[in-house]
Design an enzyme around this catalytic site. Structure first.
Site, PDB file in Angstrom:
ATOM      1  N   GLY A  82      -0.059  -6.958  -1.001  1.00  0.00           N
ATOM      2  CA  GLY A  82      -1.247  -7.098  -0.174  1.00  0.00           C
ATOM      3  C   GLY A  82      -0.834  -7.016   1.285  1.00  0.00           C
ATOM      4  N   GLN A 117      -1.624  -8.343  10.345  1.00  0.00           N
ATOM      5  CA  GLN A 117      -0.177  -8.197  10.144  1.00  0.00           C
ATOM      6  C   GLN A 117       0.368  -6.899  10.724  1.00  0.00           C
ATOM      7  OE1 GLN A 117      -0.364  -9.178   5.700  1.00  0.00           O
ATOM      8  NE2 GLN A 117       1.583 -10.055   6.312  1.00  0.00           N
ATOM      9  N   HIS A 138      -4.822 -15.023  -0.428  1.00  0.00           N
ATOM     10  CA  HIS A 138      -3.728 -14.986   0.554  1.00  0.00           C
ATOM     11  C   HIS A 138      -4.087 -14.045   1.714  1.00  0.00           C
ATOM     12  CE1 HIS A 138       0.719 -14.862   1.659  1.00  0.00           C
ATOM     13  NE2 HIS A 138       0.218 -13.842   2.331  1.00  0.00           N
ATOM     14  N   GLU A 139      -4.601 -12.862   1.377  1.00  0.00           N
ATOM     15  CA  GLU A 139      -4.962 -11.889   2.424  1.00  0.00           C
ATOM     16  C   GLU A 139      -6.184 -12.356   3.216  1.00  0.00           C
ATOM     17  OE1 GLU A 139      -2.697  -9.864   3.061  1.00  0.00           O
ATOM     18  OE2 GLU A 139      -1.681 -10.225   1.159  1.00  0.00           O
ATOM     19  N   CYS A 159       5.318 -13.811   2.085  1.00  0.00           N
ATOM     20  CA  CYS A 159       4.474 -13.068   3.023  1.00  0.00           C
ATOM     21  C   CYS A 159       5.362 -12.125   3.826  1.00  0.00           C
ATOM     22  CB  CYS A 159       3.761 -14.041   3.954  1.00  0.00           C
ATOM     23  SG  CYS A 159       2.679 -13.251   5.138  1.00  0.00           S
ATOM     24  N   LEU A 160       4.913 -10.887   3.999  1.00  0.00           N
ATOM     25  CA  LEU A 160       5.711  -9.909   4.738  1.00  0.00           C
ATOM     26  C   LEU A 160       5.954 -10.344   6.180  1.00  0.00           C
ATOM     27  CD1 LEU A 160       4.062  -6.618   3.400  1.00  0.00           C
ATOM     28  CD2 LEU A 160       6.287  -7.562   2.747  1.00  0.00           C
ATOM     29  N   HIS A 203      -5.262 -14.507   5.988  1.00  0.00           N
ATOM     30  CA  HIS A 203      -4.781 -13.770   7.169  1.00  0.00           C
ATOM     31  C   HIS A 203      -5.926 -13.399   8.111  1.00  0.00           C
ATOM     32  CE1 HIS A 203      -0.498 -13.248   6.649  1.00  0.00           C
ATOM     33  NE2 HIS A 203      -0.630 -12.781   5.428  1.00  0.00           N
TER      34      HIS A 203
HETATM   35 NI    NI Z   1       0.870 -12.623   3.945  1.00  0.00          NI
END
Ligand code: NI
Length: 192
Positions: free
Chosen positions: A45, A50, A148-149, A106-107, A152
């Protein structure tokens, strides 16, 4: 085009992202870049903040997650075989179901994984990349990734859900990430 992923510590990750209207940005191009960036970093995701865009757009691909899972593990999740979709201007209408723990990463916060408890079911209103409206219920791993997204685009991160003690223990690692002292095999943007 692969875009750099914003690292923890950058203020864009703490903004509540804005809804978009058709024609506001070159959405087709942007979404293509989102997919490319997500796959290049092995993400399931990715949310627009991000990649330094404070807008309510995120991409999810749980198909690949199921593909890499053993058959026996797949059975644990009701959303098999997963989903690949773009979510524009998403809004949570209802959260329900027993909260369950899952180890998240998380990236934007590389090399940190923590167990996060989230409700099992989400009813979501959103638009696809053609701005067609949907209202849909998601469960399993797909609901997990969507939540999760969604965090963000609300300026939240998965580490906000862990205990203050655990967060305190991560402080050194988080400070290192902020300063760019982390080794990753994808392009990142640090707020120095
Ligand atoms: Ni994330």
């Amino acid at each position: 085009m692969t875009l750099p992923i914003v690292a923890y510590g950058h203020p864009v990750l703490r903004n509540v992202a804005s809804p978009i209207t058709p024609g506001q940005i070159d959405l087709e191009r942007f979404i293509e870049d989102m997919w490319e960036t997500m796959y290049a970093s092995n993400g399931v995701g990715l949310a627009a903040p991000q990649v330094n865009q404070p807008i309510r757009v995120f991409t999810v691909d749980t198909l690949q997650l199921f593909e890499s899972m053993e058959e026996s593990e797949q059975k644990n999740y009701p959303d098999k075989p997963g989903l690949k979709a773009v979510f524009i201007n998403a809004k949570i209408l209802e959260l329900s179901g027993e909260p369950w723990p899952y180890s998240e990463g998380c990236l934007s916060i590389p090399k940190i994984h923590e167990s996060v408890s989230r409700p099992s079911t989400v009813r979501l209103q959103y638009m696809n990349e053609k701005f067609e409206p949907f209202e849909q219920v998601f469960t399993g791993i797909t609901a997990r990734v969507i939540l999760h997204e969604y965090d963000h685009i609300e300026g939240k991160l998965f580490i906000d859900h862990i205990s203050p003690l655990k967060r305190k223990l991560l402080k050194g690692k988080l400070t290192d990430i902020t300063k760019g002292k982390v080794a990753v095999d994808y392009k990142m943007k640090f707020h120095l």
